[in-house]
Write a protein that holds these residues in place. Structure first.
Motif, PDB file in Angstrom:
ATOM      1  N   GLU A 360       0.877  -1.163   0.000  1.00  0.00           N
ATOM      2  CA  GLU A 360       0.000   0.000   0.000  1.00  0.00           C
ATOM      3  C   GLU A 360       0.916   1.214   0.000  1.00  0.00           C
ATOM      4  N   ILE A 361       0.967   1.923  -1.128  1.00  0.00           N
ATOM      5  CA  ILE A 361       1.974   2.963  -1.332  1.00  0.00           C
ATOM      6  C   ILE A 361       1.294   4.324  -1.479  1.00  0.00           C
ATOM      7  N   THR A 362       1.817   5.303  -0.758  1.00  0.00           N
ATOM      8  CA  THR A 362       1.299   6.671  -0.805  1.00  0.00           C
ATOM      9  C   THR A 362       2.455   7.644  -0.974  1.00  0.00           C
ATOM     10  N   ALA A 370       5.634   2.943   1.613  1.00  0.00           N
ATOM     11  CA  ALA A 370       4.906   1.723   1.270  1.00  0.00           C
ATOM     12  C   ALA A 370       4.795   0.836   2.498  1.00  0.00           C
ATOM     13  N   ARG A 371       3.589   0.403   2.771  1.00  0.00           N
ATOM     14  CA  ARG A 371       3.361  -0.568   3.845  1.00  0.00           C
ATOM     15  C   ARG A 371       3.152  -1.933   3.197  1.00  0.00           C
ATOM     16  N   ILE A 372       3.920  -2.900   3.642  1.00  0.00           N
ATOM     17  CA  ILE A 372       3.837  -4.245   3.093  1.00  0.00           C
ATOM     18  C   ILE A 372       2.779  -5.018   3.872  1.00  0.00           C
ATOM     19  N   VAL A 373       1.823  -5.575   3.155  1.00  0.00           N
ATOM     20  CA  VAL A 373       0.680  -6.217   3.798  1.00  0.00           C
ATOM     21  C   VAL A 373       0.507  -7.636   3.272  1.00  0.00           C
ATOM     22  N   GLU A 374      -0.128  -8.466   4.067  1.00  0.00           N
ATOM     23  CA  GLU A 374      -0.448  -9.831   3.668  1.00  0.00           C
ATOM     24  C   GLU A 374      -1.836  -9.869   3.045  1.00  0.00           C
ATOM     25  N   THR A 375      -1.999 -10.703   2.033  1.00  0.00           N
ATOM     26  CA  THR A 375      -3.297 -10.901   1.387  1.00  0.00           C
ATOM     27  C   THR A 375      -3.690 -12.377   1.508  1.00  0.00           C
TER      28      THR A 375
END
Length: 409
Positions: A360-362, A370-375
């Motif tokens: 999730e990049i802003t 960028a926040r790295i997230v699990e899907t």
């Protein structure tokens, strides 16, 4: 600015350096497929010639200075080759020899040429492009940084006859004072003028335990574990610089041929995506990472796209990473192609660690977080990554070797 790699232990750095050398070698596996698709085999060959001829003299001289082995003989040339992305250890298994009475004459053969094994399935025409058309000018260009009178000439080379011929190729390397100087690439001045080429890095601490230079004997295989901690961090940074120089030289060659910005962006972005994902997968495997968001952030911190610290302004906090404008943006390096509108390379990196990760990049083009997230669902592998992993280098495993001084013969 302190090396980002200095946060690793000495043992970890000894694992990282050969990985970075091999990762750098595979840049062309990512880019040339797209150059071939856009311009055909002949122009792809010219792009390869231009990129290596313009980049290698710059980074060769940098490594010589860093490890204090500047000279003008064949031994100096071979030491540089052992520490450059054009000849990663074992994957490109160079075996060297030097004349007993004259260090200005020697040669080498390749017991294993990973590049050849990648190209042979594509037919003799592609083998000739690599082993004749590309190597003839680029081998001599590599030697220019040491001695412009050096000449590398084949004893034998592919296409292999018979098909299992071994060693894969053999060459002489001679320096004759009566020879005319090899002329540098006309593109060399452009690449040498970039900020990355003259980047200042932290000096090696010569009081540390372990080797802090390569001023002694030429050895058969470099024992990276024998280098001091600060020397390994410096080597890792220099190898990252080699990768940037080669990429920027590729970018320069592509820009000269692109009919419009769309074609240019398509080629350079796909090269970045393919290389990014493949490199991340190798780094994650080398360090035995489990695939958490924090692991992916660590891989980003080690990835050549984000290094060296003196060139790319990158920070991480847990599973969140931040990039700000830096000299790399000024040069148009890889990181300048990543932003909130173009997250694909960043996604390729985190998915090289775990296919269920995303970002999730802003922010904007110059500064983003960028926040790295699990899907819940694994993402399909990007086409550019799949093409790059066609190379056997994607899964190549290094073997432990003893290193011995190479006595002249």
């Amino acid at each position: 600015m302190a090396s980002r790699y200095s946060q690793l232990s000495r043992d970890e750095l000894a694992v990282l350096v050969p990985e970075l050398l091999l990762i750098g070698h595979l840049i062309d596996r990512a880019g040339m497929a797209y150059a071939l698709a856009e311009w055909g085999p002949d122009e792809m060959t010219q792009i390869a010639i231009e990129e290596w001829m313009a980049a290698s003299p710059v980074y060769t001289k940098r490594m010589q200075r860093a490890l204090q082995f500047e000279g003008d003989d064949v031994v100096t040339i071979f030491k540089g080759m052992q520490l450059e992305i054009g000849a990663p250890p074992q994957f490109m298994d160079f075996r060297y020899w030097v004349n007993a009475d004259d260090p200005y004459h020697g040669g080498f053969h390749l017991d294993h040429c990973g590049a050849l094994l990648d190209v042979e399935p594509m037919g003799d025409h592609m083998v000739k492009n690599m082993c004749h058309d590309i190597e003839d000018p680029t081998f001599d260009a590599t030697a220019v940084a040491t001695n412009p009178k050096a000449r590398m000439r084949p004893i034998h080379r592919p296409p292999r006859t018979p098909s299992d011929q071994h060693p894969h190729c053999a060459w002489t390397v001679d320096i004759d004072s009566s020879s005319e100087d090899t002329q540098p690439s006309p593109h060399l001045a452009v690449i040498a003028a970039l900020k990355v080429g003259s980047l200042d890095l932290d000096p090696i601490d010569h009081a540390e335990p372990g080797a802090t230079d390569y001023s002694g004997d030429l050895v058969s295989d470099i024992d990276f574990a024998g280098f001091a901690h600060s020397a390994l961090a410096r080597i890792a940074d220099e190898v990252a610089i080699q990768q940037h120089l080669l990429n920027l030289s590729f970018v320069h060659a592509v820009r000269a041929r692109a009919k419009d910005d769309d074609q240019f962006q398509r080629v350079v972005r796909n090269q970045l995506i393919g290389h990014s994902g493949m490199a991340a997968e190798r780094l994650a495997r080398a360090f035995g990472l489990m695939g958490t968001p924090q692991d992916a952030a660590l891989v980003l911190a080690l990835h050549p796209v984000m290094n060296p610290a003196a060139y790319v302004d990158f920070t991480r906090d847990g599973a969140t990473v931040t990039v700000s404008r830096s000299a790399a943006h000024d040069d148009g390096a890889w990181v300048s192609l990543i932003d909130p509108e173009h997250p694909e390379a960043l996604q390729a990196i985190v998915r090289g660690v775990n296919a269920c990760l995303d970002v999730e990049i802003t922010g904007d083009a110059d500064s983003w977080t960028a926040r790295i997230v699990e899907t819940a669902t694994p993402a399909p592998e990007a086409e550019a990554v799949q093409l790059t992993k066609f190379s056997r280098g994607a899964t190549f495993e290094f073997q432990t070797r003893k290193t011995l001084p190479l006595f002249v013969v």
